[in-house]
Design an enzyme around this catalytic site. Sequence first.
Site, PDB file in Angstrom:
ATOM      1  N   TYR A 287      51.677 -52.649  35.951  1.00 28.89           N
ATOM      2  CA  TYR A 287      52.300 -51.695  35.047  1.00 28.89           C
ATOM      3  C   TYR A 287      52.528 -52.185  33.624  1.00 28.89           C
ATOM      4  O   TYR A 287      52.945 -51.402  32.765  1.00 28.89           O
ATOM      5  CB  TYR A 287      53.626 -51.212  35.646  1.00 28.89           C
ATOM      6  CG  TYR A 287      53.394 -50.374  36.888  1.00 28.89           C
ATOM      7  CD1 TYR A 287      53.037 -49.038  36.776  1.00 28.89           C
ATOM      8  CD2 TYR A 287      53.484 -50.933  38.158  1.00 28.89           C
ATOM      9  CE1 TYR A 287      52.797 -48.268  37.902  1.00 28.89           C
ATOM     10  CE2 TYR A 287      53.241 -50.171  39.290  1.00 28.89           C
ATOM     11  CZ  TYR A 287      52.901 -48.836  39.167  1.00 28.89           C
ATOM     12  OH  TYR A 287      52.651 -48.086  40.281  1.00 28.89           O
TER      13      TYR A 287
ATOM     14  N   PHE B 178      63.891 -47.626  45.203  1.00 31.22           N
ATOM     15  CA  PHE B 178      63.692 -46.180  45.227  1.00 31.22           C
ATOM     16  C   PHE B 178      62.211 -45.858  45.304  1.00 31.22           C
ATOM     17  O   PHE B 178      61.789 -44.788  45.108  1.00 31.22           O
ATOM     18  CB  PHE B 178      64.316 -45.521  43.987  1.00 31.22           C
ATOM     19  CG  PHE B 178      63.895 -46.123  42.659  1.00 31.22           C
ATOM     20  CD1 PHE B 178      62.748 -45.692  42.012  1.00 31.22           C
ATOM     21  CD2 PHE B 178      64.647 -47.133  42.091  1.00 31.22           C
ATOM     22  CE1 PHE B 178      62.366 -46.252  40.806  1.00 31.22           C
ATOM     23  CE2 PHE B 178      64.288 -47.683  40.868  1.00 31.22           C
ATOM     24  CZ  PHE B 178      63.150 -47.247  40.235  1.00 31.22           C
TER      25      PHE B 178
END
Length: 418
Positions: free
Chosen positions: A132, A418
């Site tokens: 990322y 998450f």
Amino acid sequence: MTTDLPDLPDLPDLRVLDKADWESWYGTLDVAFGGIAESAEEQELWRSLTEYDRSLGLWDEGACVATAGAFTFRLSVPGGALVDAAGVTMVSVAATHRRRGILTSMMRRQLDDVRAAGEPVAVLTASEPAIYGRFGYGAATSQMKAAIDTARVRLSVPPGTDDVRLRYAKPADVHAACEELYARQVTRRPGMLARQPGWERLGLLDPPGERSGASPLQCVVAERAGELVGYARFAVKPDWEWQGPKGTVHVRDVQGLDPAAYAALWRFLFGIDLTSTVAAHSRPVDDPLLQLVSDVRRCDLSVRDSLYVRLVEVGAALRARTYQAPVDVVFEVADDFCPWNAGRWRLTGDAKGASCERTDDVADLALSVRELGAAYLGGVSLVSLAGAGRVREARRGALAEASVAFGSSVAPWLPHGF
């Protein structure tokens, strides 16, 4: 500003997720992460938390081949403010469709949508750290893992520890009170998430098939004068050898409002019968526990990256936090993926507040938006990034000034994924 998606002539059907397609969409994610289906309990939780209007799927001849989603979060930043943040999640591309620009297309679409929603920050936890950075995400927090030999390590507890009353409670029975206590902690440490409705269920998730021989989830609460001042959630995995018991206490979460309550909970966890190890898998790197133990070397500590931060709107994000020392510095920001951030920004601020506006003034520091994301929560120093050649100082003294200002008195920490 909206950037067109890269051309995908063979795979044109990138669209917002429809509820009717959730199972095939989530099944694609399962396969990408090894193909072992989660329990029905866990799938039901994630189905209920999925924000369909923020979830994307790519379809090829009727089959889902890529996924991406986002949760609506509020992120604690230095100074105690809660900043609107998109929690990027559930990102996958089928192995049959790699190297076609699909991930770049989804990241492009997603960041445009985040900007349109007015969220200045996007965050994620990376399955692979190398992925990322090219989209502007910087590793901003770390998490610590410990496996403490309680036969050799003792705790030195502060005054008042003996005044704390501990009692077992069913996790579900005290869950609401524990969530209220957690909420009081969020603004005290950058990187924590204010739990939105539905997320409180994550703390009770305990599929039997994923216990690996450990007990069901247990909970002990700490009270003083009838008031809840802390809690610990954990499981015990029994084990035996010829010489006797050697069970492990697997710590899920420990929260205490003050040093005595915190120490009382850890002392309890260290003293559970028939165990010789306390294992904690995600703790802040400056956990006060490290100051309580008699022998830190016997705690088998390791540290890894945790939360990645991406500034979607540089000005709004830098204005949202405070700075632990006065700062007045001009950044030259590079951001090829979100070009609206590129250029010079003057940041002025202190412990009371900040402003960050575009400027034509000469730059003091040059860096990319990835470095700003890494430093944003105060856990990564700009001096360290400069030592790696990722921040360039143009005005003598500007690097030290900005690095001190960006710091945090407590290490940022993401308490759960998450």
